[in-house]
Design a protein around this motif. Sequence first.
Motif, mmCIF file in Angstrom:
data_model
loop_
_atom_site.group_PDB
_atom_site.id
_atom_site.type_symbol
_atom_site.label_atom_id
_atom_site.label_comp_id
_atom_site.label_asym_id
_atom_site.label_seq_id
_atom_site.Cartn_x
_atom_site.Cartn_y
_atom_site.Cartn_z
ATOM 1 N N LEU A 242 0.849 4.315 -2.602
ATOM 2 C CA LEU A 242 0.535 5.690 -2.194
ATOM 3 C C LEU A 242 1.665 6.655 -2.562
ATOM 4 O O LEU A 242 1.415 7.808 -2.939
ATOM 5 N N PHE B 166 -7.380 19.817 -5.865
ATOM 6 C CA PHE B 166 -6.716 18.520 -5.967
ATOM 7 C C PHE B 166 -5.759 18.280 -4.806
ATOM 8 O O PHE B 166 -5.722 17.191 -4.231
ATOM 9 N N LEU C 166 -8.780 4.205 -2.290
ATOM 10 C CA LEU C 166 -8.851 5.662 -2.182
ATOM 11 C C LEU C 166 -8.817 6.271 -3.579
ATOM 12 O O LEU C 166 -7.780 6.237 -4.252
ATOM 13 N N LEU C 167 -9.942 6.808 -4.012
ATOM 14 C CA LEU C 167 -10.006 7.447 -5.332
ATOM 15 C C LEU C 167 -9.863 8.950 -5.157
ATOM 16 O O LEU C 167 -10.745 9.610 -4.595
ATOM 17 N N THR C 168 -8.715 9.472 -5.609
ATOM 18 C CA THR C 168 -8.411 10.897 -5.476
ATOM 19 C C THR C 168 -8.710 11.595 -6.800
ATOM 20 O O THR C 168 -8.182 11.203 -7.846
ATOM 21 N N GLU C 169 -9.555 12.614 -6.753
ATOM 22 C CA GLU C 169 -9.863 13.407 -7.944
ATOM 23 C C GLU C 169 -9.809 14.883 -7.569
ATOM 24 O O GLU C 169 -9.637 15.221 -6.394
ATOM 25 N N PRO D 243 -7.968 0.571 2.544
ATOM 26 C CA PRO D 243 -9.137 0.873 1.724
ATOM 27 C C PRO D 243 -8.724 1.106 0.268
ATOM 28 O O PRO D 243 -7.536 1.079 -0.059
ATOM 29 N N PHE E 88 0.821 -1.215 0.000
ATOM 30 C CA PHE E 88 0.000 0.000 0.000
ATOM 31 C C PHE E 88 0.853 1.262 0.000
ATOM 32 O O PHE E 88 0.578 2.211 -0.746
ATOM 33 N N ASN E 89 1.899 1.273 0.806
ATOM 34 C CA ASN E 89 2.741 2.467 0.914
ATOM 35 C C ASN E 89 3.444 2.801 -0.402
ATOM 36 O O ASN E 89 3.568 3.975 -0.758
ATOM 37 N N GLY F 164 0.490 12.915 -8.487
ATOM 38 C CA GLY F 164 -0.210 14.115 -8.043
ATOM 39 C C GLY F 164 0.647 15.366 -8.162
ATOM 40 O O GLY F 164 0.164 16.426 -8.580
ATOM 41 N N ALA F 165 1.927 15.255 -7.836
ATOM 42 C CA ALA F 165 2.842 16.399 -7.948
ATOM 43 C C ALA F 165 3.027 16.791 -9.412
ATOM 44 O O ALA F 165 3.022 17.981 -9.764
ATOM 45 N N HIS G 296 -5.416 17.353 -14.036
ATOM 46 C CA HIS G 296 -5.578 16.421 -12.905
ATOM 47 C C HIS G 296 -6.287 15.131 -13.279
ATOM 48 O O HIS G 296 -7.410 15.164 -13.791
ATOM 49 N N PRO G 297 -5.657 14.004 -12.969
ATOM 50 C CA PRO G 297 -6.244 12.696 -13.268
ATOM 51 C C PRO G 297 -7.109 12.213 -12.110
ATOM 52 O O PRO G 297 -7.205 12.855 -11.062
ATOM 53 N N ALA G 298 -7.713 11.058 -12.292
ATOM 54 C CA ALA G 298 -8.293 10.304 -11.179
ATOM 55 C C ALA G 298 -7.266 9.254 -10.786
ATOM 56 O O ALA G 298 -6.709 8.562 -11.649
ATOM 57 N N LEU G 299 -6.975 9.151 -9.478
ATOM 58 C CA LEU G 299 -5.946 8.232 -8.978
ATOM 59 C C LEU G 299 -6.576 7.296 -7.961
ATOM 60 O O LEU G 299 -6.939 7.718 -6.859
ATOM 61 N N LEU G 300 -6.711 6.045 -8.349
ATOM 62 C CA LEU G 300 -7.280 5.048 -7.433
ATOM 63 C C LEU G 300 -6.143 4.271 -6.779
ATOM 64 O O LEU G 300 -5.428 3.517 -7.442
ATOM 65 N N THR G 301 -5.957 4.500 -5.480
ATOM 66 C CA THR G 301 -4.885 3.855 -4.720
ATOM 67 C C THR G 301 -5.453 2.660 -3.960
ATOM 68 O O THR G 301 -6.397 2.813 -3.187
ATOM 69 N N GLU G 302 -4.880 1.490 -4.162
ATOM 70 C CA GLU G 302 -5.290 0.282 -3.440
ATOM 71 C C GLU G 302 -4.035 -0.439 -2.972
ATOM 72 O O GLU G 302 -2.921 -0.054 -3.311
ATOM 73 N N TYR G 303 -4.204 -1.502 -2.212
ATOM 74 C CA TYR G 303 -3.056 -2.275 -1.762
ATOM 75 C C TYR G 303 -2.345 -2.865 -2.983
ATOM 76 O O TYR G 303 -2.916 -3.695 -3.700
ATOM 77 N N LEU H 133 -5.669 15.267 -2.147
ATOM 78 C CA LEU H 133 -4.515 14.366 -2.026
ATOM 79 C C LEU H 133 -3.980 14.346 -0.590
ATOM 80 O O LEU H 133 -3.545 13.296 -0.096
ATOM 81 N N GLU I 44 -2.330 2.318 7.410
ATOM 82 C CA GLU I 44 -1.091 1.616 7.757
ATOM 83 C C GLU I 44 -1.050 1.288 9.243
ATOM 84 O O GLU I 44 -0.654 0.191 9.633
ATOM 85 N N THR J 186 1.122 7.484 -6.144
ATOM 86 C CA THR J 186 -0.012 8.422 -6.236
ATOM 87 C C THR J 186 0.465 9.852 -5.977
ATOM 88 O O THR J 186 0.081 10.781 -6.693
ATOM 89 N N ASN J 187 1.331 10.010 -4.982
ATOM 90 C CA ASN J 187 1.846 11.350 -4.671
ATOM 91 C C ASN J 187 2.749 11.893 -5.772
ATOM 92 O O ASN J 187 2.737 13.091 -6.071
#
Lengths: 84, 84
Positions: A27, B23, B46-49, B44, A23-24, A34-35, A43-50, B27, B38, A30-31
Motif C-alpha cells: 500500500l 484519482f 484493491l484496484l485504484t483507478e 482484500p 500488505f502495508n 499515486g503521488a 493515472h494508472p490502474a493500481l491493484l494492491t494485494e497482500y 486513493l 490491517e 501504491t501511494n
Amino acid sequence: PDWKRIEEDGEERLQRQYSFHDFNDALAFTNQVGAMAEEEGHHPALLTEYGKVTVTWWTHKINGLHRNDFICAAKTDQLYLRAG
Amino acid sequence: PDWKRIEEDGEERLQRQYSFHDFNDALAFTNQVGAMAEEEGHHPALLTEYGKVTVTWWTHKINGLHRNDFICAAKTDQLYLRAG
C-alpha cells in the motif's frame, strides 16, 4: 517480471507486478506511484494485494500506448528501486 | 452497483466498485479500506483507478467466502458512506 504489453478492453496496456513483504508495504508503494501520477497528470490502474502491487499504464484517449506511458513505467521502476 | 459474487482463479469472491470524483479521492478510500484491513488482519484486493476503486474480498485459505468476508464487505460500505 518486467513490463508486459497486455490487451484489456481492446486497448494495449503496459503492466508490471511488484513484490513486497506484506500488505502495508504494498500500500505504501501504491501511494508513492499515486503521488507520482498526480504530478504527471497521468493515472494508472493500481491493484494492491497482500505482498504485491500490479501497475498498469495506458492512454485512454488514444485507446493504447503513448510515449508518456513508457516514461511513467520507467518512473515507477525508479520508485520501486528506491523503496527496495 | 452493489456487491457481486464473482469467480476468479476458481475461487468465489465478493466484489464491489465504488465511484469517486477523481484519482486522489479514490486513493484516499483505498487507504481507508487498507487501514481497516490491517485492523481486521484480513486483506482484500484493491484496484485504484481514476474515479473508482474496486474492492474484492475472499478467503484464500478456504478458496472462497467466509463469514468474515461479508463482515469486511459491510465495513467497506460503512467507510464509503462516511467518505461520501
